[in-house]
Design an enzyme around this catalytic site. Structure first.
Site, PDB file in Angstrom:
ATOM      1  N   THR A   1      -7.812  26.071 -87.441  1.00 16.72           N
ATOM      2  CA  THR A   1      -7.271  24.874 -88.097  1.00 16.72           C
ATOM      3  C   THR A   1      -5.843  24.592 -87.670  1.00 16.72           C
ATOM      4  O   THR A   1      -5.451  23.435 -87.482  1.00 16.72           O
ATOM      5  CB  THR A   1      -7.299  25.057 -89.633  1.00 16.72           C
ATOM      6  OG1 THR A   1      -8.652  25.146 -90.035  1.00 16.72           O
ATOM      7  CG2 THR A   1      -6.644  23.911 -90.352  1.00 16.72           C
TER       8      THR A   1
ATOM      9  N   THR B   1      -8.644  30.843 -89.721  1.00 19.19           N
ATOM     10  CA  THR B   1      -8.564  31.761 -90.873  1.00 19.19           C
ATOM     11  C   THR B   1      -9.923  32.362 -91.240  1.00 19.19           C
ATOM     12  O   THR B   1      -9.980  33.421 -91.858  1.00 19.19           O
ATOM     13  CB  THR B   1      -8.006  31.038 -92.120  1.00 19.19           C
ATOM     14  OG1 THR B   1      -8.864  29.956 -92.457  1.00 19.19           O
ATOM     15  CG2 THR B   1      -6.594  30.542 -91.883  1.00 19.19           C
TER      16      THR B   1
HETATM   17  N1  ASP Z   1     -12.803  26.874 -89.511  1.00 15.40           N
HETATM   18  C1  ASP Z   1     -11.419  27.203 -89.264  1.00 15.40           C
HETATM   19  C2  ASP Z   1     -11.387  28.436 -88.359  1.00 15.40           C
HETATM   20  O1  ASP Z   1     -11.559  29.518 -88.859  1.00 15.40           O
HETATM   21  C3  ASP Z   1     -10.696  27.445 -90.538  1.00 15.40           C
HETATM   22  C4  ASP Z   1      -9.226  27.753 -90.428  1.00 15.40           C
HETATM   23  O2  ASP Z   1      -8.680  28.026 -89.384  1.00 15.40           O
HETATM   24  O3  ASP Z   1      -8.563  27.712 -91.495  1.00 15.40           O
HETATM   25  O4  ASP Z   1     -11.216  28.317 -87.181  1.00 15.40           O
END
Ligand code: ASP
Length: 336
Positions: A12, A85
């Site tokens: 993200t 995340t």
């Molecule tokens: N879907 C994203 C990922 O894990 C979520 C994030 O980065 O917060 O790449």
């Protein structure tokens, strides 16, 4: 002035909106451009290793990240990895096993909101990570997120939306970062005596079975045909159903007789397992010498097994390595 390598992998933090939803499009150089304050304490170079949603992260990517750090280890004072995340806790744990005893900080970070938004946690998380990676007293693999520094084996994503998404499970935070100041709670770099050690193999054939009331033991028997190790996420401090048929006992016997690894853990996030408390756990643990995760996170348990099975096959060696503490992953082994 510290010299930092920032490795971007997507997530993200590096995403932009598209018709098909958020997707990583922002480059490593652009990411760095959002935190000009970092120039006060470090000089950073960037490496665009991947640009993926971390849902697509695989063990082969963990090896790729570890190998990039190995290649550049002597050229930099610290490393920051930008990552999605969703699987960040797995990557942090995997890197804790693949890169051991690092006197240089290897920090993993990300964000709940893209860095190009007006309101975002991304700039703070990235700046905090560069600051921590530049700190003389920082070392080893950690997650820096939401003002917290978490041991690489102790992180867990506990919130899907809030900025304080990550917690340190069964272990204190190593430090907090407030207003660009690092406050250490665990300041023990001087105890690090071994030289850094890199590993370059993992065995993916590790499965997870989460028990629910009604689960049939046939699932375990099926998994035995496809995997070298299974982690059984049982209830409470740990046990296996002993329905009248005795099917679970038979399935476990099949795993152990095939020389495969069975690790018991708990679905409860905090305080860990202890199979020796109840009859439903103690009897089967003793009969088959099952391993148990105790206070380890699931993410650490999964990646530790992948690392161990990449190095060893003999059950006794696997047991010894499993209960050895790596990057603060397991403390509660008093009863094994
Ligand atoms: N879907 C994203 C990922 O894990 C979520 C994030 O980065 O917060 O790449």
């Amino acid at each position: 002035m510290k010299h930092i390598l920032m490795i971007a992998t997507g997530g993200t933090i590096a995403s932009k909106s598209s018709d098909s939803g958020l997707k990583p499009l922002i480059t490593s150089k652009e990411l760095l451009g959002y935190v000009p304050d970092a120039l006060r304490f470090c000089q950073a170079d960037t490496l665009q290793l991947l640009n993926i949603d971390s849902t697509n992260m695989q063990p082969s990517h963990w090896l790729m990240i570890a190998s990039a750090i190995r290649e550049h280890y002597h050229d930099y004072d610290g490393f920051v990895i930008c990552h999605g995340t969703d699987t960040m806790a797995y990557t942090a744990a995997a890197l804790s096993y693949l890169i051991q005893n690092s006197s240089k900080p290897i920090v993993i970070t990300g964000a709940q909101k893209p860095i190009d938004l007006e309101i975002t946690d991304a700039k703070t998380n990235l700046l905090d990570s560069l600051l921590f990676a530049s700190h003389d007293r920082a070392y080893g693999v950690t997650i820096v997120f939401g003002g917290k520094v978490i041991a690489g084996t102790r992180g867990k994503k506990e919130r899907t939306k809030s900025y304080n998404a990550f917690s340190s499970i069964n272990f204190p935070y190593i430090a907090t970062i407030q207003d660009q100041h690092v406050i250490f709670y665990l300041d023990d770099k001087a105890l690090l005596k071994q030289p850094v050690r890199f590993y370059d193999s993992l065995n993916n054939r590790v499965a997870l079975l989460k028990l629910i009331p009604s689960m049939e033991a046939g699932v375990l028997a099926y998994l035995a045909g496809h995997y070298d190790a299974v982690i059984i996420e049982s209830f409470g401090v740990g046990g296996l159903p002993s329905y009248e048929s005795g099917d679970f006992r038979k399935a476990i016997e099949q795993w152990i007789e095939a020389g495969k690894t069975v690790v018991m853990t708990t679905q409860v996030t905090n305080e860990g397992s202890n199979m020796s408390v109840y009859e439903v756990g103690k009897t089967i643990k003793q009969e088959f010498g099952l391993l148990e995760a105790y206070d380890m996170t699931l993410e650490a348990t999964v990646t530790k097994l992948m690392w161990i099975l990449g190095q060893a096959r003999e059950p006794e060696k696997i047991r010894e390595m499993f209960y050895q503490t790596v990057n603060r992953d397991i403390l509660y082994t008093a009863t094994w």
